[in-house]
Structures are given as structure tokens and as C-alpha cells.
Design a protein around this motif. Structure first.
Motif, mmCIF file in Angstrom:
data_model
loop_
_atom_site.group_PDB
_atom_site.id
_atom_site.type_symbol
_atom_site.label_atom_id
_atom_site.label_comp_id
_atom_site.label_asym_id
_atom_site.label_seq_id
_atom_site.Cartn_x
_atom_site.Cartn_y
_atom_site.Cartn_z
ATOM 1 N N UNK A 304 102.457 72.628 78.129
ATOM 2 C CA UNK A 304 103.760 72.756 78.636
ATOM 3 C C UNK A 304 104.003 71.576 79.455
ATOM 4 N N UNK A 305 103.185 70.963 80.324
ATOM 5 C CA UNK A 305 103.478 69.808 81.259
ATOM 6 C C UNK A 305 103.582 68.561 80.063
ATOM 7 N N UNK A 306 102.849 68.740 79.147
ATOM 8 C CA UNK A 306 103.257 67.345 78.202
ATOM 9 C C UNK A 306 104.285 67.395 77.283
ATOM 10 N N UNK A 307 105.070 68.726 77.414
ATOM 11 C CA UNK A 307 106.106 69.023 76.556
ATOM 12 C C UNK A 307 107.495 69.359 77.183
ATOM 13 N N UNK A 308 107.901 68.716 78.358
ATOM 14 C CA UNK A 308 108.923 69.313 79.126
ATOM 15 C C UNK A 308 110.592 69.514 78.625
ATOM 16 N N UNK A 309 110.390 68.425 77.305
ATOM 17 C CA UNK A 309 111.812 68.228 76.560
ATOM 18 C C UNK A 309 111.808 69.062 75.205
ATOM 19 N N UNK A 310 112.842 69.336 74.514
ATOM 20 C CA UNK A 310 112.822 70.116 73.472
ATOM 21 C C UNK A 310 112.341 69.394 72.136
ATOM 22 N N UNK A 311 111.185 69.070 72.064
ATOM 23 C CA UNK A 311 110.756 68.067 71.287
ATOM 24 C C UNK A 311 110.145 68.963 69.925
ATOM 25 N N UNK A 312 109.572 68.392 69.094
ATOM 26 C CA UNK A 312 108.863 68.915 67.824
ATOM 27 C C UNK A 312 107.885 69.974 68.186
ATOM 28 N N UNK A 313 107.288 69.898 69.227
ATOM 29 C CA UNK A 313 106.273 70.747 69.782
ATOM 30 C C UNK A 313 107.026 72.199 69.695
ATOM 31 N N UNK A 579 123.182 81.774 83.272
ATOM 32 C CA UNK A 579 122.164 80.811 82.934
ATOM 33 C C UNK A 579 122.106 79.484 83.570
ATOM 34 N N UNK A 580 121.282 78.534 83.238
ATOM 35 C CA UNK A 580 120.928 77.233 83.975
ATOM 36 C C UNK A 580 120.917 76.164 82.920
ATOM 37 N N UNK A 581 121.100 74.925 83.122
ATOM 38 C CA UNK A 581 121.252 73.740 82.349
ATOM 39 C C UNK A 581 120.723 72.462 83.039
ATOM 40 N N UNK A 582 119.676 71.821 82.393
ATOM 41 C CA UNK A 582 119.098 70.521 83.244
ATOM 42 C C UNK A 582 119.923 69.443 82.726
ATOM 43 N N UNK A 583 120.545 68.546 83.632
ATOM 44 C CA UNK A 583 121.541 67.628 83.366
ATOM 45 C C UNK A 583 120.796 66.358 82.368
ATOM 46 N N UNK A 584 119.601 66.183 82.692
ATOM 47 C CA UNK A 584 118.729 65.256 81.984
ATOM 48 C C UNK A 584 118.915 65.414 80.284
ATOM 49 N N UNK A 585 119.281 66.640 79.939
ATOM 50 C CA UNK A 585 119.257 66.814 78.507
ATOM 51 C C UNK A 585 120.621 66.980 77.894
ATOM 52 N N UNK A 587 122.704 64.572 76.704
ATOM 53 C CA UNK A 587 123.017 63.975 75.378
ATOM 54 C C UNK A 587 122.254 64.492 74.232
ATOM 55 N N UNK A 588 121.032 64.852 74.715
ATOM 56 C CA UNK A 588 119.913 65.111 73.581
ATOM 57 C C UNK A 588 118.749 65.959 74.390
ATOM 58 N N UNK A 589 118.871 67.312 73.819
ATOM 59 C CA UNK A 589 117.623 68.153 74.153
ATOM 60 C C UNK A 589 116.380 67.775 74.277
#
Length: 682
Positions: A304-313, A579-585, A587-589
Motif C-alpha cells: 500500500x505505501x509503495x503504491x499510493x497512486x493508481x498505477x499498474x499494481x 466522496x473525496x478526491x485528492x488534488x494531486x491526481x 491530471x492523471x490518477x
């Protein structure tokens, strides 16, 4: 859910894990295989050895292997270890009603202790042995089904290694096995070794077990005739247990800890705080709190802590994406709750992914009820103070669920009526609708119209675009004083009184509308009922003085000041979708990126599905804030590469602006259903 989905001691779920008090004993019993042993079990390796007494002159009065008598029981209990294709054996309990002949099998696979789920009470009656979680008891008993519950690999009495939501074989899972193959091998054994069965198997489960009911749809066994995934975990990043649009659901930390630290869930989370708000504030970041609890030892936490973004994992294990790759081979009923406080995202995501394929028509069904997570299998005439006018859970089980199972699992019930493709409860009017698809409210190619509900000056809200005048509202978001998601003191996750986790989504939102760091916009009382069906979509034009930001958007039904027959609902602010949305994503989740300070930017994200009518005299409200604590971790509001490792100095105040001006209009798209488009209702 994989994050806070779990059984509570003695009732439904508690802080994500079955009762710890019984876990060690249960694990010991399972390992020793001392359950009622009359049954068909795999062949033993050889004759059992008889231990010699320590003192022959006064031997033990406890037999080495006691076999309970089942005299007078109305069922047989068989405790077996079923070998998978890689040799790992999974602990499985089979409950066969006396007199069963050519009966269908209902299988649930679980990480929550098969022994506990089938031993609610040591009784001679099967109905008394089954308890809440996953057991729609009257449906099982009245249907005469053979009930099978199995511990998944690595949990409780099963062998093998535990992997949270074990991914399908492929990039993330290079082994020869996954939950689909384990289900296949289990079904294959059952139809060959349970002579009372008719060779037809259905899988069902709620939450994590709902995820496990989805996985066999990938390369299903021919004997699998029906699947009923209820409130399933589907995508842990996008909107289920671990993240919502990048914001981490940190109140699930205890679940992760207890579910993965030991095989039998007997390592218990220690808090030391009565109010969870204080607990999660004390250690700063979720990562630091986890570190102080020793969670670096837990493999899933490290992922979890290695994949905070919506990456391939996350993308590669999202079940909606996986299932969309091939036609649906097994009739499937997805069951969702409109106020599911855990896995509100998953069932709808799977339905959306599968419903676009013409080949899936006739095999895909959806039920939407006014429920918290799993409430469809218990009494459901109300949720908190919100009354539905009837027991909606009983209606589901008797009128929808039981006929659906019978149609596919009983040899003499092929003519049992199937439900409409979509059966949805409409809140507000408290009626059931039968629909051809979702979202839809008419018999034909009809979909709701997205109608913008605009934020306006002076806290106004309406369907007319904002006029010239004040261009924005602002507030200061202070990480040292985050907005709570419930009235304090905030309880931990749990379903057993006095805990009330299951109803937080229907909490009165007046507690928060009076805060200076929450913006509130309200319509005039509606002059005619307004029905919405589907996903509202937030469209914010917003700016922050920081370099990162969270946006929480709530769509609320405001009751009249006085409500006849239920005075406590006077002025009640009922959340319909939020719901909640994190601003850093933005442009790209999949890639975190700093937000440009003080720049008006667009943030667009869907809110959870709803099916609601704002009644005459009610008002519509939108609330906006930048924290939802401690359900979600705090955003430092200063961009850092990984918020799990944010330091105290990173947490900074920020001024947040929401625009409502011509050319910079903020609004919530409502999926409005035109009057006169109703389908069949009851």
C-alpha cells in the motif's frame, strides 16, 4: 471490504476481523480437524496412532479423538481438507440437510473463519448454526441447499500462504493458483464427493467474500451455475477499501493489521484512545501510526505505501477491468447498498463494465437496496433514523434472491421467475423499481439527463447558471483542525452496539454545515418531486494556496423544518451521495503532481450511485470541504512525494477557493429522471 470489512465479535463485522476471543481456539480446533467427523473426508495418510498414557495406572479420561454424536440433528456436518492443484489443502465445512437428495450447493469462500460462520450455536438444527455474515439463513434453509463454507488459503484452518485479495494469475501473481483456480478445484471436488448434490453450484459472498464470489467468473467450472457477489471489493484504489480517489482510508489500518498479521486474526490492534480523532491526530501521518504499530512486518501494508497512486499494481487487479475482458459465462446477480459505508464502488463498477457487452444480456442482474454494507441479509426496515416503510432486506431475500437461486440451482424450478435485469429501491418515495438497465427509469432506451446544479453567490444553489457578482467563496483548511466525518467522539470501525459504523453515511450533516471551513450551498424548497438515478458528478472550479489539496463534495437532502410523525427528522440533512478526491491526481490518477498554487483549476469526479427523490418541500444542499477525518488521512496541503511519509512540518494551512461565476462555474451534475419516465414500481 478488504479495509474495514469484517466480522464483529458475535454479530457482523468488527474492526475488520472475526472475534479474537474465539480465534486461537478455533484455529487449534481446525488444525486438529476435530469437528463432527462422520463424513466423506479425503483419505487419511494411514491409520491413526494411539498415544500411550503417561501413567497407565491412572490414564487420561479425555479421549484422544472425540467424535460428537449427531443423534437428533437435522443435518450432517462434514469437516474436510480439499486439495488444490498445487497440493495445498483448504479447510472446508459442508452442512447437508437430512433428507437432501439432488440438492443444489451454495458455496462461500472466506478469510473470516469458516468454523465461526457455521457454528453460531452448537445446535441440532442447521438454522441455528448459521449466523449473519454471508448467511441469508432462511434462503438457505427454505431452499434445502447444501451449505459449504471454506477458509481461503493461508487463513484459519487452510494451508498455504495468505495474500490480501490475491490477484489473478499474471503479472502480479506468477504462481499457478489464484482464487479462481481454488474455487474451480473446490467445486470439482464437491460435485464428485457430495452424493446428495445435483451437481449444481452457486457461489455467494459479501464484501471480501463478494470479491471471492467474483473471481470464479474467470474461467468458471462447468458446474458453477450462478454467482451472487454482494457489496464486493473490486478496486481498492478507486473507491472501495483502501483509497477513494487517492485519499487513504486510514481507519482501515486496524483491519489490515489484524487480517494480515496472523493466520487466525489473533493479533489485536491496540489504541489507547477513546476517540479515533485523537488516535489518528497523535501520530501525524498514517504511515507513522502504522510504523509505531510494527506494520512494516506486514507484506500488504508495504504494498500500500509503495503504491499510493493508481498505477499498474491497482489497475491490473481491478476486477471490473478483468471481468470485462471476456463474455460473462455464469448468470450473475450483483447486489449493492445505496449507503454502503465500505464497498460502495465495486458492484456498480462491475455492472458498468459488463453491461456494455450485448453478449452479457440475460446473464447480468443488479439489485440496489437502501442498505448499509451487507444489510440485505438482516432486518432492513430502517437505517438509523431513516425509515423505509417495510423490511427491504426480507423483500430482497424472499422476492428476488430466493427465486433467482432456485431458477438456476433446482432441477424442478427452472420456471421460477427471474427478476428484472435491474431491481432498484428508490429512496424518498420508498418504492421498488424494475428496470431494463442502470441507470434508467423507463422501459426502453432511456437514460437520465445530466442537469447541472450550480453553486451560486451567498450560499445559493440552483439550475440557473451563476450571474455576475461575487466570483468565489473561500475558507481556510487547517490540518491541525481537520473536519471530522462524524460527530465526536468518533468510534472505531465496528458493527456491535454501542458502535455504529454501519450508519455513518446517514448521519445528520448539520454538525458540519456550521463550520467555517465547510462551504454550504442550498436551493429553495423544491416545488415538485425531483428524481435522480445514477452517479452525480462534481465539477469544481477551485484554487488552493497550497501545492496539494483534497476536495470533499456532499449531495444532501434537507428535510422540512417539521416532519409529521417523526419529529427528529425536522431539518435533517441526509447525505444522498458524497466522496473525496485528492488534488494531486487531477491530471492523471496514476501520477501524483503538485497543484499550481492560487490557480483556478477544474476538478471533476463522480460521486457514488444513488436512486433518490427529493420530495416536495425538501431542499437540495451541496457541502464542500477539504478534510474528512479520521476516515481519510490528512492532506499536508504541501506537495510531498508520498503522503504516507509526510513529516509534521509538511502539514500547512491553505486557503481554498470555490468559484461560481460566468466562465468559472462550479456545479454538480445531477442524473435527473424526467417525470413520466417511471418503470414498473411496487
Amino acid at each position: 471490504m478488504a479495509g474495514a470489512l469484517a466480522l464483529a465479535a458475535g454479530a457482523a463485522y468488527a474492526q475488520g476481523a472475526p472475534s479474537a476471543a474465539s480465534a486461537p481456539a478455533a484455529a487449534t480446533a481446525l488444525a486438529a480437524a476435530t469437528a463432527p467427523a462422520a463424513a466423506t473426508a479425503p483419505a487419511a495418510a494411514g491409520p491413526a496412532t494411539v498415544a500411550q498414557p503417561q501413567y497407565p495406572g491412572l490414564p487420561s479420561e479425555t479421549p484422544q479423538n472425540f467424535v460428537p454424536s449427531s443423534a437428533g440433528a437435522d443435518y450432517d456436518s462434514r469437516d474436510v481438507m480439499i486439495a488444490m492443484r498445487d497440493g495445498v489443502k483448504l479447510h472446508t465445512i459442508i452442512l447437508v440437510p437430512h433428507g437432501a437428495r439432488r440438492a443444489g450447493i451454495l458455496l462461500t469462500r472466506t478469510p473470516y473463519n469458516a468454523r465461526e460462520l457455521t457454528s453460531h450455536r452448537q445446535s441440532l438444527h442447521l438454522a441455528s448454526r448459521l449466523w449473519g455474515y454471508d448467511n441469508a439463513t432462511e434462503t438457505i434453509i427454505e431452499g434445502g441447499y447444501i451449505r459449504v463454507v471454506q477458509d481461503i488459503r493461508g487463513k484459519y484452518g487452510s494451508e498455504g500462504d495468505y495474500v490480501m485479495n490475491r490477484p489473478m494469475r499474471g503479472v502480479l501473481n506468477p504462481t499457478p493458483v489464484d482464487e479462481s483456480t481454488d474455487t474451480y478445484d473446490t467445486i470439482d471436488w464437491l460435485v464428485k464427493n457430495v452424493p446428495e448434490s445435483n451437481g449444481r453450484v452457486g457461489v455467494l459472498g459479501i464484501s471480501y467474500d463478494g470479491f471471492l464470489a467474483l473471481t470464479p467468473l474467470v474461467n468458471p467450472h462447468p458446474a458453477l451455475k450462478v454467482a451472487v457477489p454482494m457489496n464486493p471489493m473490486v478496486d481498492g484504489w478507486h473507491g472501495d477499501d483502501w483509497f477513494h480517489y487517492g485519499a487513504f482510508r486510514q481507519q482501515n489500518l486496524p483491519y489490515i493489521y489484524e487480517q494480515t498479521a496472523t493466520r487466525a486474526n489473533d493479533a489485536q490492534w491496540q489504541s489507547g484512545y477513546f476517540d479515533d480523532y485523537d488516535l489518528y491526530m497523535h501520530d501525524g501521518s498514517a504511515g507513522e501510526l502504522a510504523r509505531r504499530h510494527g506494520m512494516e512486518q506486514i507484506g500488504f501494508w508495504n504494498k500500500i505505501i509503495a503504491h499510493p497512486a493508481y498505477d499498474a499494481f491497482w489497475q491490473e487487479q481491478a476486477m471490473d477491468r478483468i471481468l470485462a475482458r471476456s463474455p460473462l459465462a455464469v448468470p450473475t446477480m450483483l447486489v449493492a447498498g445505496l449507503w454502503d459505508q465500505e464497498d460502495i464502488y465495486g458492484a456498480i463498477a462491475v455492472y458498468k463494465a459488463l453491461s456494455v457487452a450485448p453478449a452479457n444480456q440475460g446473464k447480468l442482474f443488479l439489485v440496489l437496496g437502501p442498505w448499509y454494507h451487507g444489510q440485505q441479509i438482516v432486518d432492513a426496515d430502517a437505517l438509523g433514523p431513516i425509515r423505509f416503510g417495510s423490511d427491504t432486506g426480507l423483500y430482497f431475500r424472499r422476492q428476488i434472491f430466493a427465486p433467482f437461486l432456485a431458477h438456476y440451482l433446482k432441477e424442478d424450478a427452472a420456471a421460477a421467475p427471474l427478476p428484472a435485469p435491474v431491481v432498484a429501491f428508490q429512496t424518498g418515495t420508498n418504492t421498488w423499481e424494475r428496470l431494463p438497465s442502470w441507470p434508467s427509469a423507463c422501459a426502453g432506451a432511456c437514460t437520465p439527463a445530466a442537469r447541472p446544479l450550480y453553486l451560486q453567490a451567498a450560499g445559493g444553489l440552483g439550475f440557473a447558471p451563476p450571474a455576475a457578482g461575487a466570483t468565489f467563496d473561500e475558507y481556510v483548511s487547517d490540518p491541525a483542525r481537520p473536519v471530522p466525518f462524524r460527530a465526536r467522539p468518533i468510534q472505531p470501525v465496528g458493527y456491535v452496539a454501542p458502535l455504529s459504523w454501519e450508519r455513518w453515511l446517514v448521519d445528520d450533516q448539520r454538525e458540519f454545515s456550521g463550520r467555517t471551513d465547510v462551504l454550504t450551498y442550498t436551493t429553495a424548497p423544491v416545488e415538485a418531486p425531483l428524481a435522480i438515478s445514477g452517479e452525480p458528478v462534481a465539477n469544481l472550479i477551485a484554487a488552493t494556496s497550497g501545492s496539494d489539496v483534497d476536495w470533499v463534495v456532499k449531495l444532501i437532502d434537507v428535510y422540512p423544518d417539521e416532519v409529521a410523525g417523526q419529529a427528529e427528522l425536522g431539518g435533517y440533512q441526509l447525505a444522498v451521495s458524497m466522496d473525496i478526491f485528492r488534488g494531486r491526481y487531477r491530471e492523471d490518477l496514476a501520477v501524483a503532481k503538485a497543484v499550481k498554487p492560487n490557480a483556478p483549476l477544474q476538478y471533476r469526479f463522480a460521486l457514488p450511485t444513488t436512486n433518490h427523490v427529493f420530495l416536495l418541500g425538501h431542499r437540495i444542499m451541496v457541502q464542500i470541504q477539504s478534510s474528512w477525518f479520521p476516515l481519510y488521512d490528512r492532506n499536508p496541503q504541501k506537495f510531498v512525494p508520498n503522503i504516507f511519509f509526510a513529516k509534521p512540518a509538511d502539514y500547512q494551512k491553505a486557503t481554498e477557493r470555490i468559484y461560481h461565476a460566468p466562465g468559472r462555474a462550479s456545479f454538480v451534475e445531477l442524473p435527473v429522471v424526467a417525470q413520466g419516465e417511471g418503470a414498473g414500481t411496487q
